[in-house]
Design an enzyme around this catalytic site. Structure first.
Site, PDB file in Angstrom:
ATOM      1  N   CYS A  26      58.358   8.754  79.188  1.00  0.00           N
ATOM      2  CA  CYS A  26      57.505   7.653  78.302  1.00  0.00           C
ATOM      3  C   CYS A  26      57.419   6.421  79.044  1.00  0.00           C
ATOM      4  O   CYS A  26      56.491   6.564  80.372  1.00  0.00           O
ATOM      5  CB  CYS A  26      58.092   7.537  77.109  1.00  0.00           C
ATOM      6  SG  CYS A  26      57.046   6.707  75.771  1.00  0.00           S
TER       7      CYS A  26
ATOM      8  N   HIS B 144      57.839  13.010  75.278  1.00  0.00           N
ATOM      9  CA  HIS B 144      59.304  13.032  74.947  1.00  0.00           C
ATOM     10  C   HIS B 144      59.724  14.363  75.038  1.00  0.00           C
ATOM     11  O   HIS B 144      60.027  15.096  74.037  1.00  0.00           O
ATOM     12  CB  HIS B 144      59.629  12.248  73.666  1.00  0.00           C
ATOM     13  CG  HIS B 144      59.354  10.790  73.617  1.00  0.00           C
ATOM     14  ND1 HIS B 144      60.317   9.895  74.174  1.00  0.00           N
ATOM     15  CD2 HIS B 144      58.299  10.146  73.236  1.00  0.00           C
ATOM     16  CE1 HIS B 144      59.796   8.711  73.967  1.00  0.00           C
ATOM     17  NE2 HIS B 144      58.403   8.679  73.340  1.00  0.00           N
TER      18      HIS B 144
ATOM     19  N   GLU C 162      62.858  15.265  74.989  1.00  0.00           N
ATOM     20  CA  GLU C 162      64.151  15.106  74.212  1.00  0.00           C
ATOM     21  C   GLU C 162      63.597  15.382  72.701  1.00  0.00           C
ATOM     22  O   GLU C 162      64.442  15.673  71.751  1.00  0.00           O
ATOM     23  CB  GLU C 162      64.922  13.915  74.094  1.00  0.00           C
ATOM     24  CG  GLU C 162      64.335  12.670  73.698  1.00  0.00           C
ATOM     25  CD  GLU C 162      63.207  12.144  74.656  1.00  0.00           C
ATOM     26  OE1 GLU C 162      62.567  11.055  74.429  1.00  0.00           O
ATOM     27  OE2 GLU C 162      63.129  12.617  75.798  1.00  0.00           O
TER      28      GLU C 162
END
Length: 233
Positions: A103, A213, A215
């Site tokens: 990011c 992202h 994750e």
């Protein structure tokens, strides 16, 4: 226990030399640390790598590989990285070992951002630009919104070991108002359509970074972190 760090701990005591091989998630006060570190820990199981969340430059220098997260305004991220004393260690890591930016951690790698006229780390030539989508209409009749928030497809602009096993056009989760525009098209590793086609992943030598992202992107995102841990640039 002096000089040691528990798995995933965040402290100013450096990890002891001679400990297990480590992956340092850089804690300079601005990253999405919990979700990033938990995802990297998940894929690091049985890998022989220990994931540490660290504020200490020596941990970054000692790590086998480094993850640089980021969220919020780029100017704040750059200030905190500098003021934390971690900037030089990150630059050293970027010169010598696998580094993954996430990011704003990706945006920081470029030369400059339009967000508050902010200089970056200058590791990848290019600028960070703001979406200019006011009044634009999507195919479904809705207006484009900034920030882009939600799932979008990523087309792989070039082959790369970190893409291994990830389908071209896979869906990843985004939250951003700015995007990277590298000078050299060869540094664009992934591209996404949102009002225009933009670079959503960059790569150069031992650096790989994503605007989205991983994750927060389910199995495909975990695959990227898993590939990063075994990548030998």
């Amino acid at each position: 226990m002096s000089g040691e760090r528990s798995l995933g701990g965040s402290t100013n005591v450096p990890v002891r030399r001679g400990a297990r091989r480590t992956v340092a998630v850089v804690d300079y006060g601005m990253g999405n640390l919990r979700s990033v570190s938990q995802a990297v820990m998940h894929v690091a199981q049985d890998s022989g790598l220990e994931v540490i969340v660290t504020r200490h430059p020596d941990d970054v220098r000692a790590a086998e590989r480094v993850v640089l997260p980021g969220q919020g305004a780029m100017r704040d991220c750059m200030r905190e990285l500098h003021d934390s004393g971690l900037q030089e260690a990150v630059l050293e890591a970027a010169a010598s070992k696998p580094l993954m930016g996430v990011c704003v951690g990706m945006q920081m790698l470029l030369d400059h951002s339009e967000e508050q006229d902010t200089p970056g780390l200058g590791l990848i030539a290019g600028r960070v630009k703001r979406f200019q989508l006011a009044g634009r209409i999507q195919a479904d009749g809705s207006r484009y919104k900034v920030p882009q928030m939600g799932w979008n497809r990523v087309m792989q602009a070039r082959t790369h070991p970190v893409w291994a096993g990830v389908p071209d056009g896979a869906w990843f989760y985004f939250v951003h108002s700015f995007f990277a525009a590298p000078v050299d098209a060869a540094h664009s590793a992934g591209e996404t359509e949102y009002g225009e086609r933009f670079t959503s992943a960059v790569a150069r030598d031992n650096i790989f970074a994503t605007q989205f992202h991983p994750e927060k992107s389910a199995d495909q995102g975990l695959a990227l972190y898993r590939n990063f841990l075994s990548w030998k640039p």
